[in-house]
Design a protein around this motif. Sequence first.
Motif, mmCIF file in Angstrom:
data_model
loop_
_atom_site.group_PDB
_atom_site.id
_atom_site.type_symbol
_atom_site.label_atom_id
_atom_site.label_comp_id
_atom_site.label_asym_id
_atom_site.label_seq_id
_atom_site.Cartn_x
_atom_site.Cartn_y
_atom_site.Cartn_z
ATOM 1 N N TYR A 68 39.570 24.024 56.157
ATOM 2 C CA TYR A 68 38.749 23.240 55.231
ATOM 3 C C TYR A 68 38.943 23.623 53.765
ATOM 4 O O TYR A 68 38.587 22.845 52.874
ATOM 5 N N ARG A 77 30.020 24.447 51.673
ATOM 6 C CA ARG A 77 30.848 24.152 52.837
ATOM 7 C C ARG A 77 30.972 25.392 53.721
ATOM 8 O O ARG A 77 30.947 25.291 54.954
ATOM 9 N N LEU A 114 29.939 25.798 57.716
ATOM 10 C CA LEU A 114 30.857 26.301 58.735
ATOM 11 C C LEU A 114 30.395 27.624 59.334
ATOM 12 O O LEU A 114 31.023 28.133 60.263
ATOM 13 N N ALA A 145 38.758 28.265 60.704
ATOM 14 C CA ALA A 145 37.890 27.240 60.123
ATOM 15 C C ALA A 145 38.000 27.230 58.604
ATOM 16 O O ALA A 145 38.134 26.166 57.986
#
Length: 252
Positions: free
Chosen positions: A236, A181, A185, A232
Amino acid sequence: MMRRLRFNGTGSGTDGCPSVHEDLDTGEIIVHGPPLTDPADITQLQHLSEGETAIVLPRTLLVDFGPKEATRVPRIIDLAEFGRLFTTFKHTAWRLETRRRYASDEETETYAQFSRGEPVVWDGVDAEWCAKRREQAALGKRFERVRIVDNPPTTGQLYLLDNAKRNSAVGEEIRNITRARAEQLKLPEEDFWIFDSRLVARLNFDDSDNLNDVELITEPAAVNRYTQARDAAWHYAIPYEQFAEATASAQQ
């Protein structure tokens, strides 16, 4: 070949125009904004070639987000000065941890306990460090971390996942995010702290995963890139308790 562009910043808080981007490979700067359309204004421009478009930018956009020098001289501080940042900041201290291991962790008794499969006794460990964190947290200051974890996690990452119990107990909020992830990002690959959204302390490690030194970054455009990554990552990432539970289930 498609350029690798990085967003530096915008002069608008609403529609994102005008904005400044930077080519990560060539160092070239790309700007976009409203065009200059008045013919009387355009006739005053020198060297405007066919196919070129003049755009209008606020001066502050280039001051804040344009490059300040061709080669920035790093400001390196020692670990003592780095340690003082944790008491002199005013509001927030935020960390991104990206590494698969930290040599300093492996020198501790708690790491030895963890490696042997024993329950780690966190109470009373690093008493001075814990006391300082509690003292700063009691003043209303926030400590937050996001830790990147591989799949499967390394021993060092699992140790830090357990270590989050201690950090949480002294006032830190810890979240985790998977490596996959983080790559989606485009989070930075280096470790760093952000203090009060105005100063970045980038941690430089040697090939043996020892902390070598710390680089201070204060240039607004550079700090802005790190704060965007922070926002960010924090959005997340998930609380460490939830992440630990999911990790334990996946390992069964």
